[in-house]
Scaffold this active site. Structure first.
Site, PDB file in Angstrom:
ATOM      1  CB  THR A  71      77.770  16.991-105.332  1.00  6.43           C
ATOM      2  OG1 THR A  71      78.437  16.671-104.113  1.00  6.43           O
ATOM      3  CG2 THR A  71      78.748  17.624-106.305  1.00  6.43           C
ATOM      4  CG  ASN A 150      80.836  19.984 -94.399  1.00  5.30           C
ATOM      5  OD1 ASN A 150      80.543  21.154 -94.647  1.00  5.30           O
ATOM      6  ND2 ASN A 150      81.904  19.411 -94.892  1.00  5.30           N
ATOM      7  CB  SER A 200      72.608  14.487 -99.406  1.00  3.80           C
ATOM      8  OG  SER A 200      73.280  13.307 -99.725  1.00  3.80           O
ATOM      9  CB  ALA A 201      69.136   9.903 -99.850  1.00  4.81           C
ATOM     10  CG  HIS A 202      75.130   9.746 -98.753  1.00  2.63           C
ATOM     11  ND1 HIS A 202      76.311   9.753 -98.053  1.00  2.63           N
ATOM     12  CD2 HIS A 202      75.202  10.780 -99.623  1.00  2.63           C
ATOM     13  CE1 HIS A 202      77.072  10.749 -98.506  1.00  2.63           C
ATOM     14  NE2 HIS A 202      76.418  11.388 -99.451  1.00  2.63           N
ATOM     15  CB  THR A 238      65.887   6.988-116.559  1.00  2.00           C
ATOM     16  OG1 THR A 238      65.764   7.069-117.972  1.00  2.00           O
ATOM     17  CG2 THR A 238      64.874   6.009-115.987  1.00  2.00           C
ATOM     18  CB  CYS A 326      87.049  19.023 -97.181  1.00  2.00           C
ATOM     19  SG  CYS A 326      85.706  19.202 -98.274  1.00  2.00           S
TER      20      CYS A 326
HETATM   21  N1  PLP Z   1      76.837  19.708 -98.594  1.00  2.00           N
HETATM   22  C1  PLP Z   1      77.277  19.319 -97.387  1.00  2.00           C
HETATM   23  C2  PLP Z   1      77.185  20.284 -96.236  1.00  2.00           C
HETATM   24  C3  PLP Z   1      77.819  18.052 -97.195  1.00  2.00           C
HETATM   25  O1  PLP Z   1      78.255  17.685 -95.980  1.00  2.00           O
HETATM   26  C4  PLP Z   1      77.898  17.179 -98.312  1.00  2.00           C
HETATM   27  C5  PLP Z   1      78.524  15.848 -98.179  1.00  2.00           C
HETATM   28  O2  PLP Z   1      79.510  15.670 -97.491  1.00  2.00           O
HETATM   29  C6  PLP Z   1      77.405  17.609 -99.558  1.00  2.00           C
HETATM   30  C7  PLP Z   1      76.888  18.887 -99.663  1.00  2.00           C
HETATM   31  C8  PLP Z   1      77.457  16.737-100.777  1.00  2.00           C
HETATM   32  O3  PLP Z   1      76.482  15.711-100.692  1.00  2.00           O
HETATM   33  P1  PLP Z   1      76.504  14.441-101.658  1.00  2.00           P
HETATM   34  O4  PLP Z   1      77.470  13.468-101.071  1.00  2.00           O
HETATM   35  O5  PLP Z   1      75.080  13.938-101.644  1.00  2.00           O
HETATM   36  O6  PLP Z   1      76.901  14.902-103.017  1.00  2.00           O
END
Ligand code: PLP
Length: 380
Positions: A71, A150, A200-202, A238, A326
Site C-alpha cells: 500500500t 487480486n 509485499s512480503a506477507h 528507521t 475487497c
Molecule cells: N496490491 C495488491 C494487488 C494486493 O493484492 C494488495 C493486498 O491485498 C496490495 C496491493 C496491498 O498490499 P499490503 O497489504 O502489503 O499493503
C-alpha cells in the site's frame, strides 16, 4: 481440519522468515543508522535482504527501497512520480481493476485536478494494450498497471503494454503493482519494462508490515515520508530490520522454485475445477479464465450469497474470501468490471492456493460446497 485457502489475502510465514525475524529481534537489534558496529550489523542484514530481492527481480540492489508494505509502495510510486513530474504532465493512466491502494490514490489526485484515465477490460474481460497506448500522450507522466488481479487472478499484458508505450513515449514512467505475481510468475524488471515495481512480503510467506518499491536508476521519485533520510532519503523512518530480514529469507526460499511451484499450483487448480464441475447441486460459474494465475480461483455458486457460503465454510474450518469484497467487506466492483454479472459477483468466492495446498484439502472444500448447496439452496 483447518483448510486455509485465502493466500491472496495473506500467507503463512515460512519457518525461514520466522527464524530470520526472531534472530533480528533477539540479537540484531541495532539501528542501521547508528555509526557503531551494532548499527553496521543491522545495516548488513537490511542490505542482505535488499540483495536477495534485487536478485529475484534481476536488478541492482541499490534500486530496491523498503517500505511498510505494498500500500505504501503504491502510494510512493504514484505520489512520488506525480510530485516530481506532474506539474508539466498532469495525466495518469491506470486500469479500472487495480487494488484500492492505487484506486483511492489516483482518485484523490483526480479530485485535486489531475487527469486520470481508467482503462476497463474489453468484452472478454481482458485489458487491451492498444487501449492504454491510445490513451497515452505527451501530457502523461505515469501509467500504473497491475500484473495479476487480486480478485480473479487475471494476468495483465504488462510487458507488451509497457514495451509499446516506451517505444512511442520513452518519457512516460511505468509502474507495476506486482504483489500477486512476485515469486509466483517470473517478474524481471527489464522484461516487464517497468520503471517502478511494488512488492509485499506477507503475500509470499514473509511478515505483514513490510514491502518494497523497485525504482529504476535515473527515475526521480520524491519522498512522501520525510525525516531522517533513511533509504537514501526516498523513505525516511528507521528500517524494520526484523521484518526486512524475514522478507529476504522468504524470497530466498522461493527463488529457485517459481516454475516448479507454478506447475504444481496449475495441477491443483485443474484438480479443483474438475472436482467442482462434477457437483450437481446447483449452477457453478468460474470467473477465472485460461489467462488467469492458477494461484487464484474465483467461482460463483448460484443461489448462495458469498457471505453465506463464506460462513458456512468457516464453520467447517475452511477459510476463503468472498470473491468481490475487497477492503473490510466493501464491494469493490472489480468483478463486474471484469465482465462478471452482478448476480454472480454477489455469490463469488475467491479460493487462493499455494504449492503446499493438498488435493485432500481441496476435496474437503468441494465436499463442503456440496453440503452448502444441499442445505442452503434446498432450504429456500
Ligand atoms: N496490491 C495488491 C494487488 C494486493 O493484492 C494488495 C493486498 O491485498 C496490495 C496491493 C496491498 O498490499 P499490503 O497489504 O502489503 O499493503
Amino acid at each position: 481440519m483447518n483448510v486455509y485457502l485465502d493466500n491472496a489475502a495473506t500467507t503463512k510465514p515460512c519457518a525461514e522468515a520466522i527464524d530470520a525475524i526472531n534472530l533480528a529481534l533477539a540479537e540484531n537489534y541495532g539501528n542501521p543508522s547508528s555509526l557503531h558496529s551494532f548499527g553496521l550489523k543491522a545495516q548488513l542484514a537490511v542490505d542482505n535482504a535488499r540483495k536477495i530481492i534485487a536478485s529475484a527481480l534481476s536488478c541492482e540492489a541499490e534500486c530496491v527501497f523498503f517500505t511498510s508494505g505494498a500500500t505504501e509502495s503504491n502510494n510512493m510510486a504514484i505520489r512520488g512520480i506525480v510530485n516530481a513530474y506532474g506539474k508539466r504532465k498532469p495525466k495518469i493512466i491506470t486500469t479500472s481493476i487495480e487494488h484500492a491502494s492505487i484506486k483511492e490514490t489516483v482518485l484523490e489526485l483526480e479530485n485535486k485536478g489531475f487527469e486520470v484515465v481508467r482503462i476497463s477490460p474489453d468484452k472478454n474481460g481482458e485489458v487491451n494494450p492498444v487501449d492504454i497506448l491510445n490513451a497515452a500522450d505527451e501530457r502523461t507522466c505515469l501509467i500504473s498497471m497491475m500484473l495479476v488481479n487480486n480478485e480473479n487472478g487475471l494476468i495483465l499484458p504488462v510487458e507488451k503494454t509497457f514495451k509499446a508505450v516506451k517505444r512511442r513515449f520513452p518519457d512516460i514512467i511505468t509502474h507495476c503493482d506486482c504483489v500477486q505475481g512476485f515469486m509466483k510468475l517470473p517478474v524481471k524488471c527489464n522484461e516487464l519494462n517497468a520503471d517502478l515495481i511494488s512488492l509485499s512480503a506477507h503475500k509470499i510467506h514473509g511478515a505483514k508490515g513490510v514491502g518494497a518499491l523497485y525504482i529504476r536508476k535515473g527515475i526521480r521519485v520524491l519522498p512522501i515520508i520525510t525525516g531522517g533520510k533513511q533509504e537514501k532519503g526516498i523513505r525516511s523512518g528507521t528500517e524494520s530490520v526484523p521484518l526486512i530480514a524475514g522478507f529476504g529469507a522468504a524470497v530466498e526460499k522461493l527463488s529457485d522454485t517459481v516454475k516448479q511451484r507454478y506447475d504444481r499450483v496449475s495441477e491443483l487448480k485443474k484438480f479443483l475445477v474438475e472436482k467442482l464441475e462434477e457437483l450437481d447441486g446447483g449452477e457453478i460459474t468460474f470467473n477465472t479464465s485460461e489467462k488467469c494465475s492458477p494461484y487464484i480461483i474465483n467461482v460463483s455458486f448460484e443461489g448462495i450469497r458469498s457471505e453465506i457460503m463464506l460462513h458456512f465454510l468457516e464453520e467447517k474450518g475452511i477459510y476463503v474470501s468472498s470473491g468481490s469484497a475487497c477492503s473490510k467487506g466493501a464491494k469493490s466492483g472489480v468483478l463486474e468490471e471484469l465482465g462478471v454479472s452482478s448476480k454472480n459477483a454477489d455469490s463469488a468466492i475467491r479460493v487462493s492456493i499455494t504449492a503446499e495446498t493438498t488435493e485432500e484439502e481441496l476435496e474437503f472444500f468441494v465436499q463442503a460446497v456440496s453440503q452448502a448447496q444441499k442445505k442452503i439452496i434446498k432450504s429456500k
